[in-house]
Design an enzyme around this catalytic site. Structure first.
Site, PDB file in Angstrom:
ATOM      1  N   ASP A  28      41.878  51.954  24.042  1.00 30.86           N
ATOM      2  CA  ASP A  28      42.181  51.792  22.621  1.00 30.86           C
ATOM      3  C   ASP A  28      41.316  50.655  22.053  1.00 30.86           C
ATOM      4  O   ASP A  28      40.932  49.739  22.779  1.00 30.86           O
ATOM      5  CB  ASP A  28      43.675  51.452  22.477  1.00 30.86           C
ATOM      6  N   HIS A  67      51.198  48.016  22.851  1.00 33.41           N
ATOM      7  CA  HIS A  67      51.482  46.648  22.366  1.00 33.41           C
ATOM      8  C   HIS A  67      52.903  46.196  22.708  1.00 33.41           C
ATOM      9  O   HIS A  67      53.226  45.020  22.542  1.00 33.41           O
ATOM     10  CB  HIS A  67      51.293  46.552  20.845  1.00 33.41           C
ATOM     11  N   ASP A  70      40.942  55.126  18.135  1.00 32.76           N
ATOM     12  CA  ASP A  70      40.516  54.224  17.052  1.00 32.76           C
ATOM     13  C   ASP A  70      39.222  53.473  17.390  1.00 32.76           C
ATOM     14  O   ASP A  70      38.806  52.592  16.651  1.00 32.76           O
ATOM     15  CB  ASP A  70      41.639  53.244  16.646  1.00 32.76           C
ATOM     16  N   HIS A  77      42.235  48.282  20.310  1.00 31.82           N
ATOM     17  CA  HIS A  77      42.977  47.021  20.375  1.00 31.82           C
ATOM     18  C   HIS A  77      43.421  46.723  21.804  1.00 31.82           C
ATOM     19  O   HIS A  77      43.751  47.639  22.558  1.00 31.82           O
ATOM     20  CB  HIS A  77      44.210  47.096  19.463  1.00 31.82           C
TER      21      HIS A  77
END
Ligand code: ZN
Length: 341
Positions: free
Chosen positions: A196, A159, A285, A198
């Site tokens: 991931d 991120h 995740d 996200h």
């Protein structure tokens, strides 16, 4: 397989964060890396190495000097001003990015942060710095001829952008490894596969106009999940990088079969790009039950993903990103890594 790890990640002690005197809980805690390390040791996945120090230069091939200076000094500046605080949080955000960089520390916090979930603690810079060093050393192992190296990075990185932090991320470890591969061998093409849960908004931003890096990401639909503002399928890169940013936003509750269909498309895209190296942003995740996830992937699904990615046959740097279901991180880490051994 060579595995890069240092316990300096514990300096980013997010399990002891206080905000205005009250405990502040984040899912990204030191126990994550320890669970993974123990499982890797127990399963004899490979040789665990301590990273050597490459200094700041390779980090500055991704991040600006102003940003790095800010990250490495803000804790001391903040706690000098507010001695009662043990963690630095932004308060005001440069919403819709005005492009103005203020001089005051409180203004800089909102300029460099895009969210509230990434406290800066006394040891955050040190942990982030050594997390980046783990990814650099993993890239070195692949440069030396290892087929796969795994950087057990914490804090994670995908991120974080050129001068932006958020989502538990401060320095973009996958991007730093990518630029290192390209620095050592000129004219090197690298594909980054981000699995991931996200979207890796930071990685996307760093390489958005770069024709030498293909970024492929499978992730939760940003209409409904973090990081919300990036990760849509029409974000395809720009200028010379047009067409080299590929997003597969997937609905919540995505199962093994649906995920593997999208992965198949991503792997075809990577194969067509014909990269010299692959960097994988590895987020566990995506597994069913993850407290910050939302997909329904099984352990067998994760194993199949790993098998397919390993099947590309590319020299690969695996970089740890998310994964917050502590009592399954051990099995999932081992399941994924074993496909590469
Ligand atoms: Zn994640």
């Amino acid at each position: 397989m060579k595995i890069l790890y240092t316990d300096l990640h514990k300096r980013h002690a997010t399990d002891q964060v206080l905000f205005e005197g009250h405990p502040y809980s984040v899912e990204e805690i030191p126990a994550r890396a320890e669970v993974l390390l123990d499982a890797i040791r127990e399963a004899h996945i490979g040789t665990i190495l301590t990273p050597t120090d490459h200094g700041l230069d390779p980090i500055l091939r991704v991040h600006t000097i102003d940003y790095v200076t800010f990250l490495s000094t803000v804790y001391e500046a903040y706690t000098t001003l507010y001695p009662q605080e043990t963690a630095v949080f932004p308060g005001t955000f440069a919403t819709r990015y005005t492009g103005r960089r203020p001089k005051a520390m409180l203004g800089l916090l909102g300029y460099y942060a895009f969210g509230w979930g990434s406290p800066i603690l006394e040891g955050t810079w040190e942990a982030a710095y050594w997390s980046a060093q783990c990814s650099l050393n993993a890239a070195d192992e692949v440069l030396k001829g290892e087929q796969t190296a795994y950087a057990l990075t914490r804090p994670p990185g995908h991120h974080a952008s050129i001068d932006l932090y958020g989502g538990f991320c401060y320095l973009n470890n996958a991007a730093i490894a990518t630029r290192h591969l390209q620095h050592v061998h000129k004219d090197t093409k690298v594909a980054i596969l981000d699995i991931d849960f996200h979207h890796g908004n930071g990685t996307q931003m760093i390489f958005y106009a770069d024709p030498s890096v293909l970024y492929c990401s499978l992730h939760a639909d940003p209409n409904y999940d973090y990081p919300y503002y990036w990760g849509f399928s029409d974000e395809r890169g720009m200028e010379a990088g047009e067409g080299l940013n590929c997003n597969w936003p997937l609905p919540r509750d995505t199962s093994d079969a649906e995920y593997l269909c999208a992965l198949d498309e991503a792997l075809i895209r990577i194969h067509a790009f014909d990269p010299h190296y692959l960097v994988v942003s590895l987020g566990m995740d995506i597994l069913e039950g993850d407290p910050v996830g939302g997909f329904m992937l099984s352990l067998e699904g994760l194993q199949e993903i790993a098998k397919q990615v390993a099947g590309l046959g590319l020299p690969t740097v695996l970089v740890q990103e998310g994964g917050y279901l502590l009592d399954r991180l051990d099995d999932s880490g081992v399941a994924f890594l074993q496909a590469f051994t």
